[in-house]
Design a protein around this motif. Structure first.
Motif, PDB file in Angstrom:
ATOM      1  N   ASP A 171     -20.467   7.157  28.348  1.00 16.12           N
ATOM      2  CA  ASP A 171     -19.874   6.690  29.875  1.00 16.12           C
ATOM      3  C   ASP A 171     -20.562   5.476  30.737  1.00 16.12           C
ATOM      4  O   ASP A 171     -19.871   4.915  31.642  1.00 16.12           O
ATOM      5  N   PHE A 172     -21.696   4.444  30.383  1.00 15.60           N
ATOM      6  CA  PHE A 172     -22.004   3.158  30.281  1.00 15.60           C
ATOM      7  C   PHE A 172     -20.970   2.198  29.596  1.00 15.60           C
ATOM      8  O   PHE A 172     -20.730   1.014  30.167  1.00 15.60           O
ATOM      9  N   LEU A 173     -20.112   2.754  28.995  1.00 18.12           N
ATOM     10  CA  LEU A 173     -19.408   2.257  28.206  1.00 18.12           C
ATOM     11  C   LEU A 173     -17.844   1.393  28.383  1.00 18.12           C
ATOM     12  O   LEU A 173     -17.268   2.072  29.782  1.00 18.12           O
ATOM     13  N   PRO A 174     -17.569   0.477  29.119  1.00 22.18           N
ATOM     14  CA  PRO A 174     -16.519  -0.019  29.410  1.00 22.18           C
ATOM     15  C   PRO A 174     -15.417   0.858  28.809  1.00 22.18           C
ATOM     16  O   PRO A 174     -15.065   1.320  27.569  1.00 22.18           O
ATOM     17  N   ASP A 175     -13.676   0.952  29.831  1.00 26.87           N
ATOM     18  CA  ASP A 175     -13.037   1.695  29.636  1.00 26.87           C
ATOM     19  C   ASP A 175     -11.607   0.199  29.094  1.00 26.87           C
ATOM     20  O   ASP A 175     -11.574  -0.341  30.318  1.00 26.87           O
ATOM     21  N   ASP A 176      -9.937   0.547  29.242  1.00 22.93           N
ATOM     22  CA  ASP A 176      -8.898  -0.176  29.390  1.00 22.93           C
ATOM     23  C   ASP A 176      -8.283  -0.080  30.814  1.00 22.93           C
ATOM     24  O   ASP A 176      -8.865   1.186  31.517  1.00 22.93           O
ATOM     25  N   GLU A 177      -8.102  -1.386  31.318  1.00 21.71           N
ATOM     26  CA  GLU A 177      -8.005  -1.130  32.660  1.00 21.71           C
ATOM     27  C   GLU A 177      -6.681  -0.824  32.550  1.00 21.71           C
ATOM     28  O   GLU A 177      -5.833  -0.932  31.928  1.00 21.71           O
ATOM     29  N   LYS A 178      -6.315  -0.031  33.749  1.00 18.23           N
ATOM     30  CA  LYS A 178      -4.642   0.444  34.402  1.00 18.23           C
ATOM     31  C   LYS A 178      -3.635  -1.191  33.842  1.00 18.23           C
ATOM     32  O   LYS A 178      -4.221  -2.015  35.050  1.00 18.23           O
ATOM     33  N   PRO A 204      -7.622   7.822  33.175  1.00 20.33           N
ATOM     34  CA  PRO A 204      -9.249   7.793  32.961  1.00 20.33           C
ATOM     35  C   PRO A 204      -9.368   8.126  31.422  1.00 20.33           C
ATOM     36  O   PRO A 204      -8.332   9.862  31.056  1.00 20.33           O
ATOM     37  N   THR A 205      -9.785   7.875  30.431  1.00 17.71           N
ATOM     38  CA  THR A 205     -10.525   8.074  29.180  1.00 17.71           C
ATOM     39  C   THR A 205     -10.659   9.808  29.641  1.00 17.71           C
ATOM     40  O   THR A 205     -10.018  10.336  28.508  1.00 17.71           O
ATOM     41  N   PRO A 206     -11.770  10.253  30.101  1.00 11.18           N
ATOM     42  CA  PRO A 206     -12.161  11.191  30.242  1.00 11.18           C
ATOM     43  C   PRO A 206     -11.151  12.734  30.286  1.00 11.18           C
ATOM     44  O   PRO A 206     -10.846  13.866  29.608  1.00 11.18           O
ATOM     45  N   GLU A 207     -10.452  11.794  31.284  1.00 10.53           N
ATOM     46  CA  GLU A 207      -9.205  13.207  31.874  1.00 10.53           C
ATOM     47  C   GLU A 207      -8.277  13.503  30.326  1.00 10.53           C
ATOM     48  O   GLU A 207      -7.576  14.472  30.111  1.00 10.53           O
ATOM     49  N   LEU A 208      -8.009  12.256  29.675  1.00 13.32           N
ATOM     50  CA  LEU A 208      -6.952  12.051  28.912  1.00 13.32           C
ATOM     51  C   LEU A 208      -7.454  12.856  28.456  1.00 13.32           C
ATOM     52  O   LEU A 208      -6.198  13.889  27.040  1.00 13.32           O
ATOM     53  N   LEU A 209      -8.460  13.018  27.240  1.00 20.67           N
ATOM     54  CA  LEU A 209      -8.621  13.533  26.761  1.00 20.67           C
ATOM     55  C   LEU A 209      -8.518  14.922  27.193  1.00 20.67           C
ATOM     56  O   LEU A 209      -9.023  15.983  25.992  1.00 20.67           O
ATOM     57  N   ASP A 210      -9.477  15.338  28.155  1.00 21.11           N
ATOM     58  CA  ASP A 210      -9.628  16.862  28.272  1.00 21.11           C
ATOM     59  C   ASP A 210      -7.840  17.109  28.539  1.00 21.11           C
ATOM     60  O   ASP A 210      -7.460  18.610  27.844  1.00 21.11           O
ATOM     61  N   LYS A 211      -6.675  16.488  28.718  1.00 20.52           N
ATOM     62  CA  LYS A 211      -5.305  17.174  29.085  1.00 20.52           C
ATOM     63  C   LYS A 211      -4.623  17.376  27.674  1.00 20.52           C
ATOM     64  O   LYS A 211      -3.867  18.575  27.321  1.00 20.52           O
ATOM     65  N   GLN A 212      -5.278  16.445  26.331  1.00 20.45           N
ATOM     66  CA  GLN A 212      -4.715  16.411  24.960  1.00 20.45           C
ATOM     67  C   GLN A 212      -5.415  18.468  24.777  1.00 20.45           C
ATOM     68  O   GLN A 212      -5.150  18.587  24.254  1.00 20.45           O
ATOM     69  N   ALA A 244      -3.150   6.952  20.658  1.00 29.30           N
ATOM     70  CA  ALA A 244      -3.203   6.426  20.036  1.00 29.30           C
ATOM     71  C   ALA A 244      -3.355   4.514  20.556  1.00 29.30           C
ATOM     72  O   ALA A 244      -3.814   3.750  20.043  1.00 29.30           O
ATOM     73  N   GLU A 245      -1.951   4.489  21.322  1.00 33.04           N
ATOM     74  CA  GLU A 245      -2.073   3.015  21.503  1.00 33.04           C
ATOM     75  C   GLU A 245      -3.392   2.801  22.352  1.00 33.04           C
ATOM     76  O   GLU A 245      -3.131   1.160  22.736  1.00 33.04           O
ATOM     77  N   ARG A 246      -4.040   3.853  23.709  1.00 33.74           N
ATOM     78  CA  ARG A 246      -4.912   2.655  24.212  1.00 33.74           C
ATOM     79  C   ARG A 246      -6.606   2.547  23.215  1.00 33.74           C
ATOM     80  O   ARG A 246      -7.503   2.176  23.804  1.00 33.74           O
ATOM     81  N   THR A 247      -6.561   3.435  21.844  1.00 35.44           N
ATOM     82  CA  THR A 247      -7.620   3.480  21.658  1.00 35.44           C
ATOM     83  C   THR A 247      -8.180   1.696  20.783  1.00 35.44           C
ATOM     84  O   THR A 247      -9.686   1.602  21.472  1.00 35.44           O
ATOM     85  N   PRO A 248      -6.906   0.957  20.170  1.00 36.38           N
ATOM     86  CA  PRO A 248      -7.696   0.357  20.666  1.00 36.38           C
ATOM     87  C   PRO A 248      -8.359  -1.108  21.356  1.00 36.38           C
ATOM     88  O   PRO A 248      -9.460  -1.671  20.396  1.00 36.38           O
ATOM     89  N   LYS A 249      -7.621  -0.645  23.123  1.00 40.44           N
ATOM     90  CA  LYS A 249      -8.131  -1.330  23.862  1.00 40.44           C
ATOM     91  C   LYS A 249      -9.748  -1.010  24.330  1.00 40.44           C
ATOM     92  O   LYS A 249      -9.901  -1.444  25.664  1.00 40.44           O
ATOM     93  N   SER A 250      -9.843   0.153  23.928  1.00 38.88           N
ATOM     94  CA  SER A 250     -11.163   1.062  25.078  1.00 38.88           C
ATOM     95  C   SER A 250     -12.166   1.645  23.737  1.00 38.88           C
ATOM     96  O   SER A 250     -12.158   1.793  22.676  1.00 38.88           O
ATOM     97  N   PRO A 251     -13.263   0.485  24.182  1.00 37.94           N
ATOM     98  CA  PRO A 251     -14.261   1.090  23.488  1.00 37.94           C
ATOM     99  C   PRO A 251     -15.170   2.475  23.768  1.00 37.94           C
ATOM    100  O   PRO A 251     -15.425   3.042  23.308  1.00 37.94           O
ATOM    101  N   LYS A 252     -14.965   2.637  24.823  1.00 28.25           N
ATOM    102  CA  LYS A 252     -15.048   4.360  25.252  1.00 28.25           C
ATOM    103  C   LYS A 252     -14.620   5.236  24.792  1.00 28.25           C
ATOM    104  O   LYS A 252     -14.589   6.073  23.893  1.00 28.25           O
ATOM    105  N   LEU A 253     -12.806   5.226  24.185  1.00 28.57           N
ATOM    106  CA  LEU A 253     -11.928   5.886  23.556  1.00 28.57           C
ATOM    107  C   LEU A 253     -12.509   5.589  22.055  1.00 28.57           C
ATOM    108  O   LEU A 253     -12.887   6.917  21.363  1.00 28.57           O
ATOM    109  N   GLN A 254     -12.639   4.219  21.817  1.00 25.33           N
ATOM    110  CA  GLN A 254     -13.063   4.521  20.851  1.00 25.33           C
ATOM    111  C   GLN A 254     -14.611   5.487  19.911  1.00 25.33           C
ATOM    112  O   GLN A 254     -14.961   6.308  19.064  1.00 25.33           O
TER     113      GLN A 254
END
Length: 697
Positions: free
Chosen positions: A129-136, A148-156, A188-198
Motif C-alpha cells: 500500500d505504501f508503494l507508488p502506483d502508475d499515474e493516470k 487503481p491497481t487493487p481495483e484492477l486486480l479485483d476486476k480480473q 500487462a501494459e501497466r506492470t512495467p511502470k507500476s512498482p505496486k503492480l509488480q
C-alpha cells in the motif's frame, strides 16, 4: 556614542533582522520541544525495565545494574556503551514481548472478538500500500475508466470467476471472456511502470509484502493484545523490583497521607474506565449476537445480487428445486458427505403429535413421508403506530415480520423453541373462534422475547405473553406463543404463516425472500460446500448462498463503526485523564522537592527515583481503573436495542444483551495503566533530573 543615542537605541530595540532571527529560533525550538515531548510520551509505553537497561545509551556514565561504573572518558568507550545499552534494551523488550505472547497463547481464550477486529483494522495495510502506483495518463480516451491497481486486480479475479461459472449463459460468458482479455492486456501494459503492480504479481514476495500486516503477527498478539500487554507490563514491574532497590514504602505511605487527593484522582479514572467498559460491553453483545444466531450446518439462500433478505426474491418453484440439490464436493474439489458420496438437505418425518423426527444423513431421498428441512421464508418490515398520550406528536416504529410455509420446519432449522403454553401458527395464520374488536378473526403469530418486551410497553406490561393481542397493519393479531430467542437476532421478530392475509397484501406471499436449509450431517464444511455450489455451479437459477454463520458474520459493519467511535471517544477522554494525573503528580513532586533530595542523599539513584514516582502514578491509575471495571461490569446482562447491517443497505433491528467478559476487563485495566504511564512519565522525569543541592535549598 553619546548617552542620548544609547537610550534611543535601547528604546528602538534590536534591528528587525535580529528580531526575525529570534522569532525563527523560538519557533523551531518550540517545534523540536514538541517533537521531543511526543518521543518521551511514546517511550513511556515501552516496558520500563527495557528503558532502564538502555539508559546508558543516553547517559554512558549512569549505572543501572551495578552500584558504580567506571567513567567513560574516551569517545570510543562512550559510543561502545551506547550501542551495547541500546542493543540490550531491544533484547529485553523482545524477550518481554515474546514471553507475554507465549503465556497468552497457553491461556484458554476464545479466538477473535472485538479487540482482534480492532487490531486487524489498525494493521490492515500492507507494505504494498505504501508503494507508488502508475499515474493516470492525461490522454485517456473518452469513456475509458482508469482503475487503481487493487481495483484492477479485483476486476480480473471476478472476471475469471465469471468465465469459469458453469451456469453462465453463452452470451454473458462471451462478454466476460472479452472483458477478461481486456483486463489482462491492461495489466500487462501497466506492470512495467507500476512498482505496486509488480509486487502484487510477484508470487514470491506478494504472500509476505502484499498481505495485511496483522497476518504476519502472532495470532495471540492480534486477537488478545490486551492480555499480551498486561502480561508484559506485569512482568516488567517484577523485573524492576528485581533490578534494584526502589523506595516503594515511601511512595505508598505518601499516597495514604494524601488519600483525599489520591482518591479524587482515582475517581477520574473510575468514571472514564467504567464508561469505556459499558460501551465495549454493548459492542460485545452485538458480536455475540452475530456468533450465536448462525447455526453451523445451515445454508442461507437468497436471489443473486441481494445485499439483504429484505431485497431478495425467490420464486416458489426455485425454492422447491433447491431443497433437492445434492452437493458432491467442496470448493477444493474434495468429496463431502458420508463416505464421500455427497450430501444434501436433512430430512425428517412428521409424528402424530406434529413434531418432526430427523432421519439419518444417508437415508433415501425418496423415502415416503420424508420432509426436507428447508425453511422457506419471507422477511419484511412493517410500520406500526406507537400509542401516545393526548397532545403528544404521533410516532411510529418498524416491526420485523418473518412468514413461513411451515413453522415446524422453521423451528427445527433455526433451533427455536416456544415457551411453555405456546403453539405454532398455521399456514394461513387465522385464529379460529374468538373475534377481534373489528369483528374479524385474529391473525396468529409467535413473537421473540425482544418483540414481546417492545409490544408489552404499549399494553403497560413487562412483555406480551401467549393470549395477548396487538394491532399491526390495520388488523388485530393474537400471540399464540413466545419464542425462546435470547442471544439471537430473531428476538425482535414476529413470526407468522406465509398465507397470512397481511403478508399476501404486501406481495411477499407469492414468493420467498430466503431459504434456510439444514445440511444432512449438520457440518459447517458441508454448508460451505453447498453455498459455493449454489452460488457458482447451480444452473437452474441465479442464487447467492452463504453458510449461515458467514452471513451473520457479514453483518458486523455496524459493530466496527461502533467500535471505531468508542475508540475515538476513549482517546478523547484519555487525554483528560492523562492531564489530570500529570497535574496531580507535578503538584505532588513540587511539594516533595526536599524529600527527593533526601532520597538521593540516602543513596537512591536517579533511575530509582524515576521508577518510584512512575509506580506511584500507576498505583493511582490501577486503583481507579479497577473500581471502574467493577462498576462497568454491573452493565453485564442489560438489554439494549441496536441495528445489524452489512453496510450495503437493509439491516435488522435487534435486542441484544450487553456482555462484560475477561477481554473487556483486561482492556479496561490496560487502558487505565496506559493513562497512568503517559501521565506519570513527564513528572517522574522532572523529579529524576533534580540535582541534590538544588532540591535541598
Amino acid at each position: 556614542m553619546s548617552d542620548s543615542n544609547l537610550s534611543l537605541a535601547r528604546e528602538a530595540g534590536p534591528p528587525p533582522l535580529t528580531r526575525a532571527a529570534r522569532s525563527v529560533t523560538r519557533f523551531f525550538r518550540t517545534v523540536f520541544g514538541f517533537i521531543g515531548t511526543l518521543f518521551v510520551i511514546g517511550f513511556s509505553l515501552l516496558p520500563l525495565s527495557a528503558l532502564l537497561v538502555a539508559l546508558p545509551a543516553v547517559s554512558p556514565n549512569e549505572a543501572v545494574l551495578t552500584d558504580t561504573v567506571r567513567p567513560a572518558r574516551s569517545w570510543g568507550r562512550r559510543t561502545g556503551r551506547r550501542v551495547l545499552a541500546a542493543f540490550a534494551g531491544v533484547v529485553v523488550l523482545v524477550a518481554l514481548l515474546a514471553f507475554a505472547i507465549e503465556m497468552v497463547t497457553r491461556l484458554p481464550l476464545p479466538a477473535g472478538g472485538q479487540m482482534g477486529t480492532l487490531a486487524k483494522k489498525v494493521f490492515g495495510a500492507s507494505f504494498a500500500d505504501f508503494l507508488p502506483d502508475d499515474e493516470k495518463p492525461d490522454n485517456l480516451p473518452p469513456g475509458v475508466v482508469w482503475a487503481p491497481t487493487p481495483e484492477l486486480l479485483d476486476k480480473q479475479k471476478s472476471l475469471r470467476q465469471a468465465v469459469n461459472r458453469p451456469n453462465l449463459n453463452p452470451r454473458d460468458k462471451t462478454e466476460a471472456v472479452e472483458k477478461l482479455a481486456a483486463a489482462d492486456a491492461e495489466i500487462a501494459e501497466r506492470t512495467p511502470k507500476s512498482p505496486k503492480l509488480q509486487l502484487l504479481l510477484n508470487r514470491d514476495l506478494a504472500p509476505v509484502l502484499a498481505v495485511p500486516l496483522w497476518t504476519l503477527l502472532p495470532p495471540a498478539l492480534v486477537d488478545h493484545w490486551p492480555f499480551v500487554l498486561l502480561v508484559m507490563y506485569g512482568t516488567d514491574i517484577v523485573l524492576l523490583l528485581l533490578i534494584g532497590k526502589v523506595p516503594l514504602a515511601y511512595n505508598f505511605r505518601y499516597l495514604w497521607v494524601r488519600r483525599r487527593d489520591t482518591a479524587l484522582t482515582a475517581v477520574a479514572f473510575t468514571v472514564v474506565v467504567a464508561l469505556v467498559v459499558v460501551l465495549l460491553a454493548f459492542v460485545n453483545g452485538m458480536y455475540k449476537l452475530n456468533e450465536t444466531t448462525g447455526v453451523p450446518g445451515n445454508v442461507l439462500v437468497m436471489s443473486e445480487g441481494s445485499t439483504d433478505e429484505l431485497f431478495s426474491n425467490l420464486a416458489r418453484g426455485d425454492a422447491q428445486n433447491v431443497q433437492n440439490v445434492t452437493v458432491l464436493s467442496d470448493q477444493q474439489g474434495r468429496p463431502v458427505g458420508p463416505g464421500g458420496k455427497g450430501i444434501g438437505v436433512a430430512r425428517a418425518v412428521a409424528n402424530a403429535d406434529g413434531t418432526l423426527t430427523r432421519l439419518p444423513a444417508d437415508a433415501r431421498k425418496d423415502l415416503p413421508g420424508a420432509i426436507a428441512l428447508a425453511s422457506k421464508e419471507s422477511y419484511l418490515v412493517m410500520n406500526q403506530p406507537v400509542p401516545t398520550r393526548p397532545g403528544e406528536p404521533a410516532t411510529r416504529r418498524f416491526l420485523q415480520l418473518r412468514a413461513f410455509e411451515d413453522a415446524r420446519i422453521a423451528s427445527a432449522v433455526h433451533n427455536i423453541e416456544l415457551e411453555p403454553g405456546g403453539r405454532w401458527f398455521t399456514s394461513n395464520a387465522v385464529e379460529q373462534g374468538e373475534k377481534a374488536p373489528d369483528g374479524i378473526q385474529y391473525l396468529q403469530c409467535c413473537i421473540g422475547e425482544g418483540a414481546a418486551a417492545t409490544l408489552g410497553e404499549d399494553a403497560k406490561k413487562p412483555r406480551l405473553a401467549a393470549g395477548d393481542t396487538f394491532e399491526l397493519g390495520d388488523r388485530w393479531w393474537k400471540v399464540i406463543g413466545v419464542m425462546r430467542t435470547r442471544g439471537t437476532t430473531y428476538g425482535s421478530e414476529i413470526w407468522t404463516g406465509i398465507e397470512n392475509p397481511i403478508v399476501r397484501e404486501t406481495g411477499k406471499g407469492d414468493k420467498f425472500t430466503t431459504i434456510v436449509m439444514r445440511m444432512g450431517d449438520d457440518s459447517d464444511a458441508s454448508a460451505r460446500a453447498m453455498a459455493f455450489y449454489l452460488t457458482d455451479g447451480y444452473t437452474e437459477a441465479k442464487l447467492k448462498a452463504f453458510s449461515e454463520p458467514e452471513y451473520y458474520k457479514e453483518l458486523t459493519k455496524t459493530n466496527e463503526q461502533f467500535l471505531t467511535a468508542i475508540v475515538m471517544m476513549a482517546v478523547i477522554m484519555a487525554v483528560g485523564g492523562i492531564f489530570g494525573v500529570m497535574n496531580t503528580m507535578f503538584a505532588s513532586i513540587a511539594a516533595r522537592i526536599k524529600e527527593v533530595g533526601v532520597l538521593r542523599i540516602l543513596g537512591f539513584k536517579r533511575w530509582q527515583i524515576l521508577i518510584s514516582f512512575m509506580i506511584e502514578s500507576l498505583a493511582i491509575a490501577f486503583a481507579g481503573g479497577l473500581f471502574g471495571c467493577l462498576l462497568g461490569s454491573l452493565a453485564n446482562g442489560f438489554e439494549a436495542a441496536s441495528t445489524l447491517s452489512g453496510g450495503q443497505g437493509g439491516g435488522k433491528s435487534v435486542t441484544l444483551t450487553m456482555q462484560v467478559d475477561f477481554t473487556i476487563i483486561a482492556t479496561g485495566l490496560l487502558f487505565t495503566l496506559i493513562m497512568g504511564r503517559l501521565g506519570g512519565l513527564v513528572p517522574a522525569l522532572s523529579a529524576m533530573r533534580m540535582e541534590i543541592l538544588d532540591s535541598l535549598r
